[in-house]
Design a protein around this motif. Structure first.
Motif, short mmCIF file in Angstrom:
data_model
loop_
_atom_site.label_atom_id
_atom_site.label_comp_id
_atom_site.label_asym_id
_atom_site.label_seq_id
_atom_site.Cartn_x
_atom_site.Cartn_y
_atom_site.Cartn_z
N GLY A 2 1.03 -0.90 -0.13
CA GLY A 2 -0.09 -0.46 0.05
C GLY A 2 0.89 1.08 0.40
O GLY A 2 0.43 2.19 -0.47
N ALA A 3 2.31 1.78 0.75
CA ALA A 3 2.62 2.54 1.31
C ALA A 3 3.61 2.85 -0.55
O ALA A 3 3.56 3.52 -1.47
CB ALA A 3 4.49 2.18 2.09
N ARG A 4 3.98 1.68 -1.24
CA ARG A 4 4.33 1.73 -2.70
C ARG A 4 3.58 1.98 -3.60
O ARG A 4 3.91 3.10 -4.13
CB ARG A 4 4.95 0.21 -3.58
N ARG A 5 2.24 2.09 -3.44
CA ARG A 5 1.27 2.65 -4.35
C ARG A 5 1.19 3.48 -3.64
O ARG A 5 0.29 4.65 -5.14
CB ARG A 5 -0.09 1.67 -4.22
N LEU A 6 0.60 4.30 -2.49
CA LEU A 6 0.71 5.86 -2.30
C LEU A 6 1.92 6.27 -2.88
O LEU A 6 1.64 7.61 -3.67
CB LEU A 6 0.63 5.76 -0.60
N ARG A 7 3.31 6.10 -3.10
CA ARG A 7 4.31 6.77 -3.30
C ARG A 7 4.18 6.83 -4.71
O ARG A 7 4.58 8.02 -5.34
CB ARG A 7 5.54 5.60 -2.96
N CYS A 9 1.68 7.45 -6.92
CA CYS A 9 0.41 7.88 -6.71
C CYS A 9 1.17 9.52 -6.77
O CYS A 9 0.97 10.32 -7.28
CB CYS A 9 -1.37 7.58 -6.08
N ILE A 10 1.73 10.08 -5.94
CA ILE A 10 2.18 10.72 -5.01
C ILE A 10 3.25 11.66 -6.76
O ILE A 10 3.67 12.47 -6.37
CB ILE A 10 3.07 10.68 -4.45
#
Length: 141
Positions: A2-7, A9-10
């Motif tokens: 999830g953190a990789r997906r958020l990163r 997207c950012i």
């Protein structure tokens, strides 16, 4: 994950030149964050590679192209990034340090096997083809 997906997207929203500057600033921060002499940190990093990943100093030197005594702060940061990538499971040792030396060494067993597996037979040539192959000229009409 999830953190990789958020990163990702950012990073998709932020312009690329700002991301590049941020990454270079992180590299400078890691290079300037010294808690001891560079030589000792590199020696401990090489020992960690050997203990955890079976990567020798020669393999690291071959990747960088020069002797470990010549490593700079940025080379240390590169080694740190490789170690983090290996630790997180994002890459494999073979991707960073190809094991060509192991492929070059052979026990000789394969050569003995090839010698036994290839029977010596004579190759007979087929009869020669005496039929001339001619193609008639084509008209341009």
């Amino acid at each position: 994950m999830g953190a990789r997906r958020l990163r990702s997207c950012i990073l998709g929203v932020i312009p690329g030149d700002i991301v590049d500057k941020a990454v270079s600033q992180c590299t400078e921060t890691l290079a300037g964050n010294s808690k001891g002499p560079l030589k000792d940190r590199i020696a401990s990093m090489l020992k960690g590679f050997k203990d955890h990943y079976r990567v020798t100093q020669e393999m690291v030197e071959k990747k960088f192209g020069y002797n470990a005594d010549s490593f700079s702060e940025y080379d240390y940061v590169e080694l740190l990034n490789i170690a983090n990538s290996l630790k997180d499971g994002m890459s494999k040792v073979e991707e960073w340090f190809p094991k060509e030396d192991a492929k070059k060494q052979s026990s000789g067993l394969g050569d003995d096997f090839k010698a036994q597996a290839e029977p010596k037979t004579e190759v007979k040539l087929d009869a020669t083809n005496d039929i001339p192959i001619e193609q008639p000229e084509l008209s341009l009409e």
